[in-house]
Each structure stands twice: as C-alpha cells, then as structure tokens.
Design a protein around this motif. Sequence first.
Motif, PDB file in Angstrom:
ATOM      1  N   GLY A  26       5.788 -12.895 -39.433  1.00 41.90           N
ATOM      2  CA  GLY A  26       5.792 -13.703 -38.343  1.00 41.90           C
ATOM      3  C   GLY A  26       7.287 -14.438 -38.390  1.00 41.90           C
ATOM      4  O   GLY A  26       8.089 -14.508 -39.269  1.00 41.90           O
ATOM      5  N   ALA A  27       7.292 -15.257 -37.452  1.00 37.88           N
ATOM      6  CA  ALA A  27       8.438 -16.286 -36.942  1.00 37.88           C
ATOM      7  C   ALA A  27       8.307 -17.579 -38.023  1.00 37.88           C
ATOM      8  O   ALA A  27       7.120 -17.988 -38.279  1.00 37.88           O
ATOM      9  CB  ALA A  27       8.648 -16.720 -35.693  1.00 37.88           C
ATOM     10  N   GLY A  28       9.349 -18.002 -38.377  1.00 40.73           N
ATOM     11  CA  GLY A  28       9.623 -19.322 -39.196  1.00 40.73           C
ATOM     12  C   GLY A  28       8.771 -19.444 -40.532  1.00 40.73           C
ATOM     13  O   GLY A  28       8.290 -20.493 -41.078  1.00 40.73           O
ATOM     14  N   ASP A  44       2.958 -16.696 -38.360  1.00 42.58           N
ATOM     15  CA  ASP A  44       3.921 -17.427 -38.095  1.00 42.58           C
ATOM     16  C   ASP A  44       3.795 -18.693 -39.166  1.00 42.58           C
ATOM     17  O   ASP A  44       2.747 -19.148 -39.527  1.00 42.58           O
ATOM     18  CB  ASP A  44       3.985 -17.908 -36.759  1.00 42.58           C
ATOM     19  N   ASN A  45       4.918 -19.045 -39.389  1.00 41.97           N
ATOM     20  CA  ASN A  45       4.944 -20.440 -40.127  1.00 41.97           C
ATOM     21  C   ASN A  45       4.129 -20.368 -41.492  1.00 41.97           C
ATOM     22  O   ASN A  45       3.347 -21.326 -42.031  1.00 41.97           O
ATOM     23  CB  ASN A  45       4.447 -21.596 -39.393  1.00 41.97           C
ATOM     24  N   VAL A  46       4.346 -19.136 -42.282  1.00 37.54           N
ATOM     25  CA  VAL A  46       3.701 -18.918 -43.435  1.00 37.54           C
ATOM     26  C   VAL A  46       4.583 -19.371 -44.656  1.00 37.54           C
ATOM     27  O   VAL A  46       5.764 -19.029 -44.401  1.00 37.54           O
ATOM     28  CB  VAL A  46       3.065 -17.731 -43.877  1.00 37.54           C
ATOM     29  N   HIS A  56      -2.583  -3.974 -47.144  1.00 33.67           N
ATOM     30  CA  HIS A  56      -3.678  -3.920 -45.869  1.00 33.67           C
ATOM     31  C   HIS A  56      -4.340  -5.393 -45.958  1.00 33.67           C
ATOM     32  O   HIS A  56      -5.373  -5.587 -45.349  1.00 33.67           O
ATOM     33  CB  HIS A  56      -4.826  -2.983 -46.128  1.00 33.67           C
ATOM     34  N   CYS A  57      -3.404  -6.377 -46.176  1.00 28.51           N
ATOM     35  CA  CYS A  57      -3.910  -7.906 -46.147  1.00 28.51           C
ATOM     36  C   CYS A  57      -3.230  -8.301 -44.905  1.00 28.51           C
ATOM     37  O   CYS A  57      -2.364  -7.978 -44.325  1.00 28.51           O
ATOM     38  CB  CYS A  57      -3.308  -8.678 -47.582  1.00 28.51           C
ATOM     39  N   LYS A  58      -3.947  -9.668 -44.458  1.00 29.16           N
ATOM     40  CA  LYS A  58      -3.612 -10.332 -43.511  1.00 29.16           C
ATOM     41  C   LYS A  58      -3.681 -11.834 -43.800  1.00 29.16           C
ATOM     42  O   LYS A  58      -4.381 -12.164 -44.368  1.00 29.16           O
ATOM     43  CB  LYS A  58      -4.465 -10.137 -42.013  1.00 29.16           C
ATOM     44  N   VAL A  59      -2.427 -12.466 -43.356  1.00 30.38           N
ATOM     45  CA  VAL A  59      -2.192 -13.867 -43.702  1.00 30.38           C
ATOM     46  C   VAL A  59      -2.077 -14.645 -42.575  1.00 30.38           C
ATOM     47  O   VAL A  59      -1.207 -14.250 -41.481  1.00 30.38           O
ATOM     48  CB  VAL A  59      -1.361 -14.226 -44.582  1.00 30.38           C
ATOM     49  N   SER A  60      -3.110 -15.357 -42.050  1.00 28.38           N
ATOM     50  CA  SER A  60      -2.923 -16.141 -40.822  1.00 28.38           C
ATOM     51  C   SER A  60      -1.961 -17.143 -40.722  1.00 28.38           C
ATOM     52  O   SER A  60      -1.463 -17.507 -41.724  1.00 28.38           O
ATOM     53  CB  SER A  60      -4.207 -16.949 -40.612  1.00 28.38           C
ATOM     54  N   ASN A  61      -1.562 -17.482 -39.295  1.00 27.09           N
ATOM     55  CA  ASN A  61      -0.280 -18.546 -39.347  1.00 27.09           C
ATOM     56  C   ASN A  61      -0.830 -19.890 -39.863  1.00 27.09           C
ATOM     57  O   ASN A  61      -1.880 -20.335 -40.236  1.00 27.09           O
ATOM     58  CB  ASN A  61      -0.744 -18.880 -37.812  1.00 27.09           C
ATOM     59  N   GLU A  62       0.340 -20.455 -40.371  1.00 21.11           N
ATOM     60  CA  GLU A  62       0.442 -21.963 -41.146  1.00 21.11           C
ATOM     61  C   GLU A  62      -0.404 -21.844 -42.398  1.00 21.11           C
ATOM     62  O   GLU A  62      -0.508 -23.028 -42.933  1.00 21.11           O
ATOM     63  CB  GLU A  62      -0.486 -22.761 -40.094  1.00 21.11           C
ATOM     64  N   LYS A  63      -0.371 -20.698 -43.087  1.00 25.20           N
ATOM     65  CA  LYS A  63      -0.968 -20.704 -44.414  1.00 25.20           C
ATOM     66  C   LYS A  63       0.144 -20.810 -45.586  1.00 25.20           C
ATOM     67  O   LYS A  63       1.163 -20.443 -45.284  1.00 25.20           O
ATOM     68  CB  LYS A  63      -1.615 -19.437 -44.782  1.00 25.20           C
ATOM     69  N   GLU A  64      -0.333 -21.694 -46.811  1.00 23.03           N
ATOM     70  CA  GLU A  64       0.610 -21.651 -47.640  1.00 23.03           C
ATOM     71  C   GLU A  64       0.097 -21.103 -48.860  1.00 23.03           C
ATOM     72  O   GLU A  64      -1.054 -21.485 -49.469  1.00 23.03           O
ATOM     73  CB  GLU A  64       0.931 -23.026 -47.879  1.00 23.03           C
ATOM     74  N   LEU A  65       0.767 -19.820 -49.354  1.00 20.89           N
ATOM     75  CA  LEU A  65       0.108 -19.345 -50.814  1.00 20.89           C
ATOM     76  C   LEU A  65       1.257 -19.412 -51.888  1.00 20.89           C
ATOM     77  O   LEU A  65       2.215 -18.922 -51.641  1.00 20.89           O
ATOM     78  CB  LEU A  65      -0.224 -17.901 -50.519  1.00 20.89           C
ATOM     79  N   ILE A  66       0.904 -20.167 -52.919  1.00 26.27           N
ATOM     80  CA  ILE A  66       1.807 -20.489 -53.882  1.00 26.27           C
ATOM     81  C   ILE A  66       1.017 -20.128 -55.305  1.00 26.27           C
ATOM     82  O   ILE A  66       0.007 -20.562 -55.540  1.00 26.27           O
ATOM     83  CB  ILE A  66       2.035 -22.234 -53.962  1.00 26.27           C
ATOM     84  N   ASP A  67       1.781 -19.252 -56.059  1.00 27.12           N
ATOM     85  CA  ASP A  67       1.152 -18.601 -57.173  1.00 27.12           C
ATOM     86  C   ASP A  67      -0.271 -18.023 -56.927  1.00 27.12           C
ATOM     87  O   ASP A  67      -1.315 -18.094 -57.624  1.00 27.12           O
ATOM     88  CB  ASP A  67       0.812 -19.640 -58.187  1.00 27.12           C
ATOM     89  N   ASN A  71      -6.125  -9.853 -52.830  1.00 25.63           N
ATOM     90  CA  ASN A  71      -6.557  -8.328 -53.354  1.00 25.63           C
ATOM     91  C   ASN A  71      -6.499  -7.327 -52.162  1.00 25.63           C
ATOM     92  O   ASN A  71      -6.560  -8.136 -50.885  1.00 25.63           O
ATOM     93  CB  ASN A  71      -7.921  -8.376 -53.949  1.00 25.63           C
ATOM     94  N   LEU A  72      -6.680  -6.114 -52.272  1.00 23.27           N
ATOM     95  CA  LEU A  72      -6.624  -5.132 -51.309  1.00 23.27           C
ATOM     96  C   LEU A  72      -7.487  -5.528 -50.091  1.00 23.27           C
ATOM     97  O   LEU A  72      -8.753  -5.920 -50.277  1.00 23.27           O
ATOM     98  CB  LEU A  72      -7.207  -3.900 -52.023  1.00 23.27           C
ATOM     99  N   GLY A  73      -6.724  -5.403 -48.883  1.00 26.68           N
ATOM    100  CA  GLY A  73      -7.525  -5.979 -47.609  1.00 26.68           C
ATOM    101  C   GLY A  73      -7.789  -6.978 -47.338  1.00 26.68           C
ATOM    102  O   GLY A  73      -8.652  -7.268 -46.519  1.00 26.68           O
ATOM    103  N   GLU A  74      -7.535  -8.186 -48.180  1.00 20.13           N
ATOM    104  CA  GLU A  74      -8.093  -9.350 -47.993  1.00 20.13           C
ATOM    105  C   GLU A  74      -7.625 -10.215 -46.724  1.00 20.13           C
ATOM    106  O   GLU A  74      -6.361  -9.803 -46.685  1.00 20.13           O
ATOM    107  CB  GLU A  74      -7.795 -10.175 -49.233  1.00 20.13           C
ATOM    108  N   GLU A  75      -8.002 -11.132 -46.309  1.00 14.59           N
ATOM    109  CA  GLU A  75      -7.727 -11.649 -45.134  1.00 14.59           C
ATOM    110  C   GLU A  75      -7.867 -13.442 -45.313  1.00 14.59           C
ATOM    111  O   GLU A  75      -8.856 -13.637 -45.725  1.00 14.59           O
ATOM    112  CB  GLU A  75      -8.281 -11.371 -43.754  1.00 14.59           C
ATOM    113  N   VAL A  76      -6.713 -14.236 -45.280  1.00 16.82           N
ATOM    114  CA  VAL A  76      -6.888 -15.432 -45.223  1.00 16.82           C
ATOM    115  C   VAL A  76      -6.357 -16.003 -44.082  1.00 16.82           C
ATOM    116  O   VAL A  76      -5.419 -15.733 -43.517  1.00 16.82           O
ATOM    117  CB  VAL A  76      -6.304 -16.058 -46.442  1.00 16.82           C
TER     118      VAL A  76
END
Length: 76
Positions: A26-28, A44-46, A56-67, A71-76
């Motif tokens: 996404g953007a930003g 967006d804004n991840v 096959h993972c999905k990361v929602s808008n505005e999430k921050e993933l550090i270190d 896993n396969l197919g996970e959604e956060v």
Amino acid sequence: SIGNNVRIGDDTSIERSVAWDNVEIGAGCEITESIICNDCKIGDNVILDRAIIAPHCKVSNEKELIDKTLNLGEEV
C-alpha cells in the motif's frame, strides 16, 4: 529486489528488502531489511523493519512489525 507483478503504492520506501512475486504494498509504507514472500498484501502506512512475511499473508493498514515473522497465510 522486486519480483514480478508487484504493485507499490505512492510514498512507500523500500530499503535493503525483497518482495517476491504477486505482492501488493500500500501507500505510505516504510519497509526496511525485510522479506515479503509470494502472494502477500501489505496495507497502507505499514512499517516493516527486519520482518519476514511468509506467503499468502495479509498485513492490515497502520500496522508496525519490527523483528517479527508471520507464518504462512497469517493475517494481522
């Protein structure tokens, strides 16, 4: 390195990272030292910093993933 069929939104920065095939970013977003595997959707804004995103993972808008590893197919 960017794979085939990768879409990257406006104002997204990607540094020292890899996006495999069929990825939508996404953007930003700020992506640093991360790996995004096939068929993933990043909202967006991840922030990804030293993250590994399995296929096959999905990361929602505005999430921050550090270190973090998703896993396969996970959604956060």
